[in-house]
Structure formats: structure tokens, C-alpha cells
Design a protein around this motif. Structure first.
Motif, PDB file in Angstrom:
ATOM      1  N   ARG A  18       0.850  -1.461   0.075  1.00 36.30           N
ATOM      2  CA  ARG A  18       0.246  -0.116  -0.133  1.00 36.30           C
ATOM      3  C   ARG A  18       0.421   1.772  -0.014  1.00 36.30           C
ATOM      4  O   ARG A  18       0.265   2.058  -0.294  1.00 36.30           O
ATOM      5  N   VAL A  19       1.881   1.433   0.934  1.00 35.53           N
ATOM      6  CA  VAL A  19       2.659   2.312   0.762  1.00 35.53           C
ATOM      7  C   VAL A  19       3.505   2.621   0.203  1.00 35.53           C
ATOM      8  O   VAL A  19       4.524   3.855  -0.575  1.00 35.53           O
ATOM      9  N   LEU A  20       3.820   1.196  -0.802  1.00 32.62           N
ATOM     10  CA  LEU A  20       5.153   1.796  -2.386  1.00 32.62           C
ATOM     11  C   LEU A  20       4.697   2.668  -3.160  1.00 32.62           C
ATOM     12  O   LEU A  20       5.629   3.788  -3.825  1.00 32.62           O
ATOM     13  N   PRO A  21       3.548   2.460  -3.947  1.00 32.89           N
ATOM     14  CA  PRO A  21       3.158   3.319  -4.964  1.00 32.89           C
ATOM     15  C   PRO A  21       3.406   5.181  -3.901  1.00 32.89           C
ATOM     16  O   PRO A  21       3.523   5.691  -4.605  1.00 32.89           O
ATOM     17  N   ALA A  22       2.911   5.525  -3.128  1.00 31.21           N
ATOM     18  CA  ALA A  22       3.267   6.990  -2.815  1.00 31.21           C
ATOM     19  C   ALA A  22       4.451   7.146  -2.598  1.00 31.21           C
ATOM     20  O   ALA A  22       4.688   8.872  -2.588  1.00 31.21           O
ATOM     21  N   ILE A  23       5.397   6.275  -1.503  1.00 36.90           N
ATOM     22  CA  ILE A  23       7.134   6.203  -2.012  1.00 36.90           C
ATOM     23  C   ILE A  23       7.687   6.658  -3.425  1.00 36.90           C
ATOM     24  O   ILE A  23       7.860   7.654  -3.926  1.00 36.90           O
ATOM     25  N   ALA A  24       7.031   6.008  -3.870  1.00 39.49           N
ATOM     26  CA  ALA A  24       7.565   6.135  -5.586  1.00 39.49           C
ATOM     27  C   ALA A  24       7.178   7.337  -5.929  1.00 39.49           C
ATOM     28  O   ALA A  24       7.730   8.411  -6.875  1.00 39.49           O
ATOM     29  N   GLN A  25       5.894   7.802  -6.055  1.00 43.01           N
ATOM     30  CA  GLN A  25       5.321   8.983  -6.211  1.00 43.01           C
ATOM     31  C   GLN A  25       6.478  10.879  -5.171  1.00 43.01           C
ATOM     32  O   GLN A  25       6.105  11.758  -6.308  1.00 43.01           O
ATOM     33  N   LEU A  26       7.519  10.480  -4.835  1.00 42.58           N
ATOM     34  CA  LEU A  26       7.838  11.204  -3.908  1.00 42.58           C
ATOM     35  C   LEU A  26       8.028  11.906  -5.322  1.00 42.58           C
ATOM     36  O   LEU A  26       9.688  12.788  -4.862  1.00 42.58           O
ATOM     37  N   ASN A  27       9.386  11.164  -6.580  1.00 38.17           N
ATOM     38  CA  ASN A  27      10.185  11.011  -6.660  1.00 38.17           C
ATOM     39  C   ASN A  27      11.979  11.426  -5.903  1.00 38.17           C
ATOM     40  O   ASN A  27      12.996  11.982  -6.772  1.00 38.17           O
ATOM     41  N   LEU A  28      11.601  10.701  -5.049  1.00 37.79           N
ATOM     42  CA  LEU A  28      12.905  10.538  -4.338  1.00 37.79           C
ATOM     43  C   LEU A  28      14.702  10.209  -4.927  1.00 37.79           C
ATOM     44  O   LEU A  28      14.116   8.636  -6.058  1.00 37.79           O
ATOM     45  N   PRO A  29      16.218  10.598  -5.107  1.00 36.45           N
ATOM     46  CA  PRO A  29      16.319   9.962  -6.016  1.00 36.45           C
ATOM     47  C   PRO A  29      17.377   8.736  -5.332  1.00 36.45           C
ATOM     48  O   PRO A  29      17.480   8.312  -4.123  1.00 36.45           O
ATOM     49  N   ASN A  30      17.077   7.551  -6.349  1.00 37.57           N
ATOM     50  CA  ASN A  30      17.864   6.194  -6.208  1.00 37.57           C
ATOM     51  C   ASN A  30      17.062   5.477  -4.462  1.00 37.57           C
ATOM     52  O   ASN A  30      17.910   5.782  -4.019  1.00 37.57           O
ATOM     53  N   TRP A  31      15.465   5.782  -4.685  1.00 37.49           N
ATOM     54  CA  TRP A  31      15.237   5.512  -2.912  1.00 37.49           C
ATOM     55  C   TRP A  31      15.280   3.594  -2.628  1.00 37.49           C
ATOM     56  O   TRP A  31      14.272   3.160  -4.352  1.00 37.49           O
ATOM     57  N   TRP A  32      14.871   3.094  -2.024  1.00 39.84           N
ATOM     58  CA  TRP A  32      14.673   2.302  -1.432  1.00 39.84           C
ATOM     59  C   TRP A  32      13.708   2.306  -0.384  1.00 39.84           C
ATOM     60  O   TRP A  32      13.688   2.721   0.663  1.00 39.84           O
ATOM     61  N   LEU A  33      12.886   0.924  -0.517  1.00 40.33           N
ATOM     62  CA  LEU A  33      12.254   0.450   1.144  1.00 40.33           C
ATOM     63  C   LEU A  33      12.765  -0.516   1.572  1.00 40.33           C
ATOM     64  O   LEU A  33      12.915  -1.537   1.056  1.00 40.33           O
ATOM     65  N   ALA A  34      13.488  -0.258   2.733  1.00 40.13           N
ATOM     66  CA  ALA A  34      14.246  -1.439   3.305  1.00 40.13           C
ATOM     67  C   ALA A  34      13.783  -1.611   4.847  1.00 40.13           C
ATOM     68  O   ALA A  34      13.122  -1.261   5.717  1.00 40.13           O
ATOM     69  N   GLY A  35      14.235  -2.975   5.241  1.00 41.01           N
ATOM     70  CA  GLY A  35      15.047  -2.370   7.029  1.00 41.01           C
ATOM     71  C   GLY A  35      13.516  -3.329   7.692  1.00 41.01           C
ATOM     72  O   GLY A  35      13.590  -4.435   6.916  1.00 41.01           O
ATOM     73  N   GLY A  36      12.974  -3.100   8.517  1.00 36.93           N
ATOM     74  CA  GLY A  36      12.506  -4.197   9.337  1.00 36.93           C
ATOM     75  C   GLY A  36      11.175  -4.398   8.961  1.00 36.93           C
ATOM     76  O   GLY A  36      10.634  -4.779   9.094  1.00 36.93           O
TER      77      GLY A  36
END
Length: 178
Positions: A18-36
Motif C-alpha cells: 500500500r505504501v510503495l506507490p506513495a513512496i514512488a510518487q515522491l520521486n526521491l533519487p535512488n530510493w529503496w524501502l528497506a529494513g524492519g
């Protein structure tokens, strides 16, 4: 089925999905959702509800050599507005060494994630511009899928890695130390 496909299947229809599309829309350079969030979602899926590890926050790592703290704060505010019941930790890996004393400067988001405490935590997922899943798994996915807590090479003698591992074991007795 390959490991990336298995990981995507586990993460589909979860909070991460659910959150991945919202993170993608931020257009942060070379981003990854990682960790816990990734690690604990997988472990709960594999070991069930008796594994008491859940999503504390969503760790979003990106790399912008020109970036500043306001970029992190704006991204966090945007995501918090969309998902008010979730916590987000957005960190520019280019500036990590400035506020975490004793840390060497990272050269990329991947360099930062590779140096996280545990191999099962150093797993990144994201959506590309076409909305397809991408994966960053510098240590593979065997430890994650097998519930193995292993420090990354940079943290084999780090007391913080040991202490975190102890906390994982208390909440999820199915895990094993490497």
C-alpha cells in the motif's frame, strides 16, 4: 520460483504494497524501502502470529549528494499525511555520516543499505517508473526466508547488532542466530 518472486508474493497485499506507490510518487533519487518493515512482514508471513515482530516504521533510504534535511522532512510529512497511522523514517544516505558519528560516508543508497546491521534487514524493495517491483538484496534472501539473524560484515563485532538480535529472538522464538 526465484527468491525475488517469492519476496514480492509475500509483500503483495500488505502494508508495504500500500505504501510503495506513495513512496514512488515522491520521486526521491535512488530510493529503496528497506529494513524492519520488509524483514518483519516476511517473518510474520513465514512464522505466523506467534512471531511478535511487526512494522514499527517504514525505513526509506535514498541518495542525494546535494540534498538536505528538509528533503527528508518533506517526504516524511507527505507520507504521514497519506498514512496517518504509520511511522516513516526517511534518510538521505549521502548525509548519514554527518549525523551518525563514526560512520563512513556512503557512496550510494545501496552502499548504505549494505552496511545496515543484519543481512535480513539489508533488503530493499521499490517500484520503478513503470510500477514494476525491483529488489536490492546484497546478501541474498536465504537468511530472511530462513529466519536467520546474521550481522553484516561491517557489524560482526558490533554490540548494537547483538542487542538487536536478542530483541528479535525475544519477540519471535522461531528465529536463529548465525
Amino acid at each position: 520460483m526465484n527468491s525475488n518472486t517469492r519476496l514480492q508474493m509475500i509483500l503483495t497485499d500488505t502494508a508495504i504494497d500500500r505504501v510503495l506507490p506513495a513512496i514512488a510518487q515522491l520521486n526521491l533519487p535512488n530510493w529503496w524501502l528497506a529494513g524492519g518493515a520488509v524483514r518483519n512482514t516476511v517473518w510474520r508471513s513465514i512464522f505466523g502470529d506467534r512471531c511478535g515482530l511487526g512494522i514499527k516504521d517504514f525505513d526509506i533510504a535514498f541518495f542525494d549528494i546535494e540534498g538536505n534535511r528538509s528533503q527528508e522532512l518533506a517526504a516524511k510529512a507527505n507520507l504521514t499525511e497519506q498514512f496517518p497511522h504509520e511511522q516513516f523514517d526517511v534518510k538521505n544516505q549521502a548525509s548519514f555520516a554527518r549525523w551518525r558519528l563514526g560512520t563512513k560516508p556512503y557512496t550510494s543508497t545501496e552502499d548504505g543499505i549494505t552496511n545496515w546491521l543484519h543481512t535480513a534487514t539489508a533488503v530493499g524493495v521499490r517500484l520503478n517508473a513503470q510500477g514494476q517491483w525491483e529488489f536490492f538484496t546484497p546478501y541474498g534472501l536465504d537468511d530472511l526466508f530462513n529466519g536467520i539473524i546474521r550481522p553484516t560484515p561491517a557489524h560482526t563485532h558490533n554490540i548494537d547488532a547483538h542487542n538487536k538480535a536478542s530483541g528479535f529472538l525475544q519477540k519471535c522464538p522461531y528465529l536463529r542466530l548465525a
